[in-house]
Scaffold this active site. Structure first.
Site, short mmCIF file in Angstrom:
data_model
loop_
_atom_site.label_atom_id
_atom_site.label_comp_id
_atom_site.label_asym_id
_atom_site.label_seq_id
_atom_site.Cartn_x
_atom_site.Cartn_y
_atom_site.Cartn_z
N ILE A 156 0.84 -1.20 0.00
CA ILE A 156 0.00 0.00 0.00
C ILE A 156 0.87 1.25 0.00
O ILE A 156 0.64 2.19 -0.77
CB ILE A 156 -0.96 0.00 1.19
CG1 ILE A 156 -1.93 -1.18 1.10
CG2 ILE A 156 -1.73 1.32 1.26
CD1 ILE A 156 -2.80 -1.36 2.33
N PRO A 205 1.99 -1.16 9.82
CA PRO A 205 1.13 -1.93 10.72
C PRO A 205 1.18 -1.38 12.14
O PRO A 205 2.11 -0.64 12.50
CB PRO A 205 1.73 -3.34 10.64
CG PRO A 205 3.18 -3.10 10.31
CD PRO A 205 3.20 -1.90 9.41
N SER A 232 -4.21 3.55 7.90
CA SER A 232 -3.69 2.27 8.39
C SER A 232 -4.42 1.80 9.64
O SER A 232 -5.35 1.01 9.58
CB SER A 232 -2.19 2.37 8.63
OG SER A 232 -1.51 2.55 7.40
N ARG A 233 -3.99 2.27 10.80
CA ARG A 233 -4.63 1.91 12.07
C ARG A 233 -4.72 3.16 12.94
O ARG A 233 -3.78 3.96 13.01
CB ARG A 233 -3.83 0.82 12.80
CG ARG A 233 -3.95 -0.56 12.17
CD ARG A 233 -5.36 -1.11 12.33
NE ARG A 233 -5.53 -2.43 11.72
CZ ARG A 233 -5.95 -2.64 10.48
NH1 ARG A 233 -6.24 -1.60 9.71
NH2 ARG A 233 -6.10 -3.86 10.02
N ASP A 257 -8.98 7.97 7.79
CA ASP A 257 -9.92 6.89 7.52
C ASP A 257 -10.03 5.97 8.72
O ASP A 257 -10.92 5.13 8.78
CB ASP A 257 -9.49 6.10 6.28
CG ASP A 257 -10.58 5.13 5.82
OD1 ASP A 257 -11.74 5.56 5.68
OD2 ASP A 257 -10.27 3.93 5.60
N GLU A 262 -12.72 4.20 16.77
CA GLU A 262 -13.61 3.78 15.70
C GLU A 262 -14.33 2.46 15.95
O GLU A 262 -15.33 2.15 15.28
CB GLU A 262 -12.83 3.66 14.38
CG GLU A 262 -11.91 2.48 14.33
CD GLU A 262 -11.27 2.32 12.96
OE1 GLU A 262 -10.88 1.21 12.61
OE2 GLU A 262 -11.16 3.31 12.23
N HIS A 294 -13.43 4.13 7.73
CA HIS A 294 -12.65 2.93 7.42
C HIS A 294 -13.09 2.34 6.07
O HIS A 294 -13.33 1.14 5.94
CB HIS A 294 -12.80 1.89 8.53
CG HIS A 294 -11.61 0.99 8.68
ND1 HIS A 294 -10.94 0.82 9.87
CD2 HIS A 294 -10.95 0.22 7.78
CE1 HIS A 294 -9.94 -0.03 9.70
NE2 HIS A 294 -9.92 -0.39 8.44
#
Length: 330
Positions: A156, A205, A232-233, A257, A262, A294
């Site tokens: 990505i 990650p 990502s996170r 995002d 979330e 997301h």
């Protein structure tokens, strides 16, 4: 083989139903509820379950699934920080994921967030709908000729590097492992990336080392007027520190995002609810922040790839030869 799909939305069902006829030995049932200690009982009588990025696959849930003799856990996503792999191994469960489906889908959404937040498209859209054609508050910056800092250059991140390069940006990157295919990218240390980048996009990650990678200390090292994007996170960013940085006018704009709170919001309609925490509400209140739900993965191509790879994972497990690169525990 019978597999129960948790947290199923219409687009999941439509996508998997299209590829299911190719897998005659697999039977799928869908439930809208996500998995929890309470809903784990739905899995009784099934051979495996399939969860998504926000599914609770902690030890207590896995204990329940073990009670119902579940041996296969499929994740129709790349991330796996939501599952207790030690517990899965202890209970003899095979865990398989979709490590790569459409990196371009996520990277394109990252650039969409960067562009939309930079040029205040969200504000312009609302203003024009109200017949307000003023340009006040809509000034952006050119990306051409600027520096893009990409944190993480896996599939990505690499796709995002190529997009930024196509925009005429100088691309620098930080990663433990350098991607040899990105000959136009200059790898630098994190401090250098923070200091030099006009656009910072996170594509790494979530690990113990990257938890709250973006915090008050790293934000202070950034340029004033930087554009920050995270697809990502959520926990890569300390949200409280981010809010402090916004209030200090550190950022030109921010596109998220994913965000820390979330879990109970993502993919759900909560328009009639009163949110119990103010963090998300505060993020949404800033005029230079765009938050999406997301959805970076959500393209026809990505959904098709997720469906096929997930079903191939099930097929390989049934054959006694789980696909190695997709297997987290066995």
């Amino acid at each position: 083989m019978k597999i129960l799909f948790y947290d199923t939305k219409k687009y999941d069902k439509d996508s998997f139903d299209r590829v299911l006829p190719k897998y005659k030995d697999v039977e799928i049932e869908y439930v809208e509820s996500d998995i929890s200690v309470k809903t784990a009982r739905y899995a009784e009588g099934f051979d495996g379950i399939c969860g998504f990025v926000s599914s609770d696959l902690s030890r207590p849930v896995l204990e329940r699934l073990h009670k119902y003799k579940i041996k296969l856990i499929l994740l129709r996503c790349a991330g796996f920080n939501n599952i207790d792999l030690d517990a899965a191994k202890e209970f003899g469960m095979t865990v398989m994921r979709v490590p790569g489906y459409s990196p371009e889908a996520v990277a394109e959404h990252a650039m969409a967030l960067a562009l939309a937040s930079n040029r205040h498209i969200h504000k312009a859209y609302i203003k024009v709908r109200e017949n307000n054609f003023s340009l006040v508050g809509l000034t952006g910056v050119n990306f051409h000729g600027k520096v893009a800092g990409i944190v993480g250059t896996g599939k990505i991140g690499a796709a995002m590097c190529r997009i930024c390069n196509g925009f005429g940006m100088k691309v620098i990157a930080y990663d433990v492992y350098q991607n040899p295919d990105l000959d136009f990218v200059e790898y630098v240390d994190l401090d250098t990336l923070l200091k030099e980048s006009d656009l910072i996009s996170l594509h790494c990650p979530l690990t113990n080392d990257t938890y709250h990678l973006i915090n008050s200390g790293t934000i202070d090292k950034m340029k004033d007027g930087v554009v920050l994007v995270n697809t990502s996170r959520g926990a890569l960013i300390d949200t409280e520190d981010l809010i402090k940085g916004i209030r200090k006018h550190k950022f030109h704009s921010i596109g998220l995002d994913v965000y820390e709170e979330e879990t109970h919001n993502v993919f759900e309609n909560r328009e009639d609810d009163i949110l119990q925490s103010s963090i998300t509400s505060r993020l949404l209140s800033f005029p230079n922040v765009i938050v999406t739900s997301h959805q970076a993965f959500l393209t026809d191509e990505a959904l098709e790839a997720i469906s096929i790879i997930t079903m191939e994972n099930a097929k390989s497990y049934m054959a006694g030869e789980p696909i190695e690169q997709n297997t987290l525990s066995k």
